[in-house]
Design a protein around this motif. Sequence first.
Motif, short mmCIF file in Angstrom:
data_model
loop_
_atom_site.label_atom_id
_atom_site.label_comp_id
_atom_site.label_asym_id
_atom_site.label_seq_id
_atom_site.Cartn_x
_atom_site.Cartn_y
_atom_site.Cartn_z
N ALA A 118 0.71 -1.28 -0.18
CA ALA A 118 0.12 0.04 0.07
C ALA A 118 0.87 1.32 0.10
O ALA A 118 0.38 2.35 -0.10
CB ALA A 118 -0.97 0.10 1.38
N CYS A 119 2.04 1.16 0.22
CA CYS A 119 3.08 2.42 0.53
C CYS A 119 2.83 3.16 -0.78
O CYS A 119 3.06 4.57 -0.97
CB CYS A 119 4.34 1.99 0.68
SG CYS A 119 4.77 1.45 2.62
N VAL A 120 2.93 2.54 -1.88
CA VAL A 120 2.83 3.46 -3.34
C VAL A 120 1.49 3.52 -3.84
O VAL A 120 1.42 3.80 -5.07
CB VAL A 120 3.82 2.74 -4.13
CG1 VAL A 120 5.22 2.83 -3.77
CG2 VAL A 120 3.39 1.32 -4.54
N VAL A 121 0.49 3.57 -3.13
CA VAL A 121 -1.03 3.50 -3.74
C VAL A 121 -1.58 4.73 -2.96
O VAL A 121 -1.81 4.84 -1.97
CB VAL A 121 -1.69 2.29 -3.25
CG1 VAL A 121 -3.32 2.51 -3.54
CG2 VAL A 121 -0.97 0.79 -3.79
N PRO A 122 -1.82 5.73 -4.06
CA PRO A 122 -2.39 6.86 -3.58
C PRO A 122 -3.69 6.90 -2.74
O PRO A 122 -3.84 7.80 -1.70
CB PRO A 122 -2.62 7.61 -4.72
CG PRO A 122 -1.72 7.03 -5.76
CD PRO A 122 -1.66 5.70 -5.48
N HIS A 123 -4.62 6.10 -3.13
CA HIS A 123 -5.87 5.79 -2.42
C HIS A 123 -6.04 5.02 -1.15
O HIS A 123 -7.03 4.86 -0.83
CB HIS A 123 -7.13 5.56 -3.44
CG HIS A 123 -7.01 4.19 -3.86
ND1 HIS A 123 -6.02 3.71 -4.95
CD2 HIS A 123 -7.38 3.14 -3.67
CE1 HIS A 123 -6.26 2.43 -5.31
NE2 HIS A 123 -7.13 2.00 -4.33
N ALA A 124 -4.77 4.55 -0.90
CA ALA A 124 -4.66 3.76 0.27
C ALA A 124 -4.99 4.50 1.84
O ALA A 124 -4.41 5.48 1.79
CB ALA A 124 -3.61 2.80 0.18
N GLN A 125 -5.48 3.62 2.59
CA GLN A 125 -5.80 4.25 3.81
C GLN A 125 -4.29 4.34 4.80
O GLN A 125 -4.31 5.34 5.32
CB GLN A 125 -6.82 3.37 4.66
CG GLN A 125 -7.23 4.17 5.96
CD GLN A 125 -8.27 3.18 6.52
OE1 GLN A 125 -8.54 2.10 6.23
NE2 GLN A 125 -8.81 3.64 7.35
N PHE A 126 -3.49 3.17 4.61
CA PHE A 126 -2.40 3.01 5.67
C PHE A 126 -1.36 3.06 4.65
O PHE A 126 -0.87 1.68 4.22
CB PHE A 126 -2.55 1.98 6.48
CG PHE A 126 -3.76 2.17 7.47
CD1 PHE A 126 -3.88 3.05 8.20
CD2 PHE A 126 -4.70 1.09 7.60
CE1 PHE A 126 -5.00 3.27 9.15
CE2 PHE A 126 -5.67 1.24 8.23
CZ PHE A 126 -5.85 2.17 9.12
N ARG A 127 -0.54 4.22 4.40
CA ARG A 127 0.57 4.25 3.54
C ARG A 127 1.80 4.23 4.34
O ARG A 127 2.67 5.17 4.07
CB ARG A 127 0.47 5.34 2.36
CG ARG A 127 -0.54 5.04 1.49
CD ARG A 127 -0.71 6.35 0.40
NE ARG A 127 -1.01 7.68 1.23
CZ ARG A 127 -1.82 8.50 0.70
NH1 ARG A 127 -2.00 8.81 -0.69
NH2 ARG A 127 -1.83 9.66 1.55
N TYR A 128 2.01 3.16 5.06
CA TYR A 128 3.37 3.14 5.94
C TYR A 128 3.71 1.52 6.08
O TYR A 128 3.01 0.77 5.85
CB TYR A 128 3.20 3.80 7.09
CG TYR A 128 2.16 3.16 8.18
CD1 TYR A 128 0.87 4.03 8.34
CD2 TYR A 128 2.13 2.15 8.83
CE1 TYR A 128 -0.10 3.38 9.12
CE2 TYR A 128 1.27 1.79 9.81
CZ TYR A 128 0.15 2.34 9.80
OH TYR A 128 -0.84 2.14 10.67
N LYS A 129 5.00 1.18 6.18
CA LYS A 129 5.37 -0.13 6.35
C LYS A 129 4.81 -0.43 7.96
O LYS A 129 5.14 0.37 8.80
CB LYS A 129 6.95 -0.12 6.07
CG LYS A 129 7.27 -0.08 4.41
CD LYS A 129 8.51 -0.68 4.26
CE LYS A 129 8.95 -0.26 2.96
NZ LYS A 129 10.25 -0.82 2.67
N LEU A 130 4.68 -1.85 7.87
CA LEU A 130 4.49 -2.22 9.26
C LEU A 130 5.48 -3.24 9.61
O LEU A 130 6.03 -4.16 8.71
CB LEU A 130 3.17 -3.17 9.16
CG LEU A 130 2.67 -3.99 10.46
CD1 LEU A 130 2.61 -2.96 11.69
CD2 LEU A 130 1.44 -4.77 10.09
N LYS A 131 6.22 -3.22 10.83
CA LYS A 131 7.24 -4.22 11.25
C LYS A 131 6.55 -5.23 11.92
O LYS A 131 5.68 -5.02 12.83
CB LYS A 131 8.36 -3.33 12.09
CG LYS A 131 9.15 -2.45 11.01
CD LYS A 131 10.03 -2.10 11.99
CE LYS A 131 11.32 -1.11 11.34
NZ LYS A 131 11.53 0.01 12.27
#
Lengths: 374, 137
Positions: free
Chosen positions: A173-186
């Motif tokens: 989702a990081c590179v998807v403009p319409h995504a809700q959560f655009r961050y990496k999850l560890k």
Amino acid sequence: MAYISGAGFTRVTNHWDLSLEDLAVEAGIRALEDSGHEEIDAVVVANSFSGTANGQEDLSSIIVDQLGIRDAPSFKVSLEGASGAAAIITATALVNSGIARRVLVIGVEKMSDVTALEDLTLISSTSLDRRFEREIGATIHSQHALIMQTYMRRYNIGEEDFGHFPVLMHENACVVPHAQFRYKLKLENYMRSPYLAEPLKLFDVPAEGDGAAAVVVSERGEVKISGFSISSGKVMLSLREDLLRLDVVRSSVKRALDMAEMDLSSISFTKIHDSSSVLAYLQLESIGLAEEGKAPQLTAEGRFSRDGEMPVNPEGGLKARGYPVGASAVYQAAEAYLQLTGRVGESQIDGAKSCLLLSISGVGSGATSIVLTR
Amino acid sequence: MVLERTSIPLYWRDRGIKYRLLGGECKSCNRRFFPYRKVCPHCGSTDVNKVNLPRRGRVVSFTVVHNAPRGFEYYTPYVIALIELKDGTRLLSQLTDVEPDEVREGMEVEMVIRIHRTCGESWLIAYGYKFRPVLKK
Ligand SMILES: [Zn+2]
């Protein structure tokens, strides 16, 4: 034969400044623009919770009125998380039968006006059997948790193995403009997230985001709706033969692929309904993309990554793109339409020619499958 | 909100199921199920008898609910368990008279009648089955 000839959607997030019908109108206008302002014969609205979360029934009339479409038949189709697919399949049937030539399908969900967590949990749990599951205190999370517990016991795996799927979704989702959560999850942050219902954690499930997506289903277009199917099965967990068998997924996928005269090897990418990590794994296994008990390992090894053998949820799935429940399967179709026509930018899967879209109602009460081909 | 409310007729209608574990026994496939319904969920036959199911069983699988829906906040955290009764019939129930961290898979449990919840402004008290660990004599 029916095709998708246009698509549009809003970002999935808490749209504090937009109402249920504002969202639907926004997505509808975008899809109509994308299709070149085709004349519309019918409107099918997909939504799950407008009655309970928004106190608004007769939703399709409200939306069609505000869209300014006159004299077109409209109605709402509801199948909880799979509402959007049921609406697209209904629209396809209208076009295939010659009743309509162009149908606008709008999926919309607006949960953020429900601000208390207890109420949100209650509304999200309305797909359970009301009298003998919900009235004893079972929730949508308790049901996912019981399935997860069973999966852990049978395959002897730990809680961290369920983190691989949400980690992948956030990555995508990081590179998807319409995504809700655009961050990496560890993985360690996944492990630290609180229990909703043990062993199910906050990061195992999506948040209910607001959003609307629309597609135009037409007698002509660039992407063909080659196969589709809906299966209904057992709702109550206690009546299922085996909590880890999603027979509705098996049967709907098989029927949709048969209708398209295709098999899994000719599918370029797949979208599944990751309403929890364990449900995601069970779907991968039921479709036949992983052997039983092997989905966590294969996810960790990268088989389902965007550049893997079989990309799954290239936009981040319900977990990270977001989960506007009744609209989510329309998002799947709209995103897939853009993928198949090479228009999604960074999350593009090169050379994608076909895809399988799978959605689920409840905790596997029903399943829908749609096969799209370019 | 409207959704959390329950009603007297809604509970009264299910009194056999909620207070006596009324299930079905299919004469076609010889299998039992809970709760009672007209059509056998296993084979689809309508040749179904009513039967009061055994009140003892064991915990097959369980979860501890931490975010309760409206109406159940008072009980949080509580245990939802998949229970297999002595005759093999399965049902879902809350466990009672036991701390969540004392629950084990395989634990012997028995049915008791308890308050399921008190409902909203009407203070309607809804009773039904819960299961507790079998008391040691
Ligand atoms: Zn039977």
